[in-house]
Motif scaffolding. Structure first.
Motif, PDB file in Angstrom:
ATOM      1  N   GLU A   1       0.824  -1.203   0.000  1.00 33.29           N
ATOM      2  CA  GLU A   1       0.000   0.000   0.000  1.00 33.29           C
ATOM      3  C   GLU A   1       0.862   1.259   0.000  1.00 33.29           C
ATOM      4  O   GLU A   1       0.667   2.136  -0.828  1.00 33.29           O
TER       5      GLU A   1
ATOM      6  N   ALA B   1      -0.983   0.327  -3.818  1.00 31.02           N
ATOM      7  CA  ALA B   1      -2.080  -0.635  -3.886  1.00 31.02           C
ATOM      8  C   ALA B   1      -3.141  -0.275  -2.851  1.00 31.02           C
ATOM      9  O   ALA B   1      -2.838   0.293  -1.804  1.00 31.02           O
ATOM     10  N   ALA B   2      -4.379  -0.632  -3.146  1.00 31.19           N
ATOM     11  CA  ALA B   2      -5.471  -0.390  -2.213  1.00 31.19           C
ATOM     12  C   ALA B   2      -5.440  -1.376  -1.049  1.00 31.19           C
ATOM     13  O   ALA B   2      -5.988  -1.127   0.010  1.00 31.19           O
TER      14      ALA B   2
ATOM     15  N   ARG C   1      -3.127  -5.544  -4.327  1.00 30.72           N
ATOM     16  CA  ARG C   1      -4.489  -5.618  -4.870  1.00 30.72           C
ATOM     17  C   ARG C   1      -5.072  -4.218  -5.026  1.00 30.72           C
ATOM     18  O   ARG C   1      -4.776  -3.314  -4.243  1.00 30.72           O
ATOM     19  N   ASN C   2      -5.914  -4.093  -6.014  1.00 28.32           N
ATOM     20  CA  ASN C   2      -6.702  -2.884  -6.234  1.00 28.32           C
ATOM     21  C   ASN C   2      -8.115  -3.306  -6.614  1.00 28.32           C
ATOM     22  O   ASN C   2      -8.303  -4.394  -7.175  1.00 28.32           O
ATOM     23  N   ARG C   3      -9.067  -2.482  -6.315  1.00 30.32           N
ATOM     24  CA  ARG C   3     -10.442  -2.777  -6.696  1.00 30.32           C
ATOM     25  C   ARG C   3     -10.525  -2.925  -8.212  1.00 30.32           C
ATOM     26  O   ARG C   3      -9.845  -2.227  -8.937  1.00 30.32           O
TER      27      ARG C   3
ATOM     28  N   ASP D   1      -9.351  -5.172 -10.091  1.00 29.54           N
ATOM     29  CA  ASP D   1      -8.090  -5.574 -10.729  1.00 29.54           C
ATOM     30  C   ASP D   1      -8.217  -6.884 -11.503  1.00 29.54           C
ATOM     31  O   ASP D   1      -7.263  -7.347 -12.115  1.00 29.54           O
TER      32      ASP D   1
END
Length: 141
Positions: free
Chosen positions: A75, A80-81, A105-107, A109
């Motif tokens: 992050e 990254a989310a 991770r990202n929304r 993705d």
């Protein structure tokens, strides 16, 4: 303790190249060569242990403190989310050396949770039975 046939042991010993991310006395982290997303890291204990149950208890906490640091870096550094932190034990374990995947991770993705089918319990009684059996195996009542 290492296995000469293990690619991760060879990386730990410096005999196999890898993009190192973290070097600590008990652990090493490096980029996955087949990442889910750029920045996907594999965290391994320096000693060869095949699965989490094989890892000596005193090494579990320190290993996961490193996983925690890596997840925060996903992050803070990569923007990254969040992150996905996972490991396989035997089944789907491509290299038989304990390793923790830490994946940025990202929304939206494209990664859709787990890739295997979910199975519901037939009843609350069946769920209670599974819970009781596991609790008993762990020494609970």
């Amino acid at each position: 303790m290492s296995d000469p046939d293990c690619v991760f042991c060879r990386i730990v010993k410096g005999e196999q190249p890898a993009h190192l991310v973290l070097e600590e006395p008990g652990a090493l982290a490096f980029l996955d060569t087949r990442p889910l997303f750029k920045g996907h890291v594999l965290l391994v204990p320096r000693e060869h242990h095949e699965t989490l149950p094989d890892l000596p208890p005193e090494q579990v906490g320190p290993l996961f403190l490193h996983a925690r640091r890596l997840a925060a870096a996903m992050e803070g550094t990569l923007g990254a989310a969040g992150s996905f932190v996972a490991m396989n034990n035997r089944v789907s374990q491509s290299v038989p050396h304990l390793h923790v995947h830490v994946v940025p991770r990202n929304r939206k993705d494209g990664l859709r949770g787990f890739f295997w089918p979910r199975h519901r319990y037939d009843s609350d009684a069946e769920a209670a039975d599974y819970a009781a059996r596991l609790r008993e195996a762990l020494g609970g009542a």
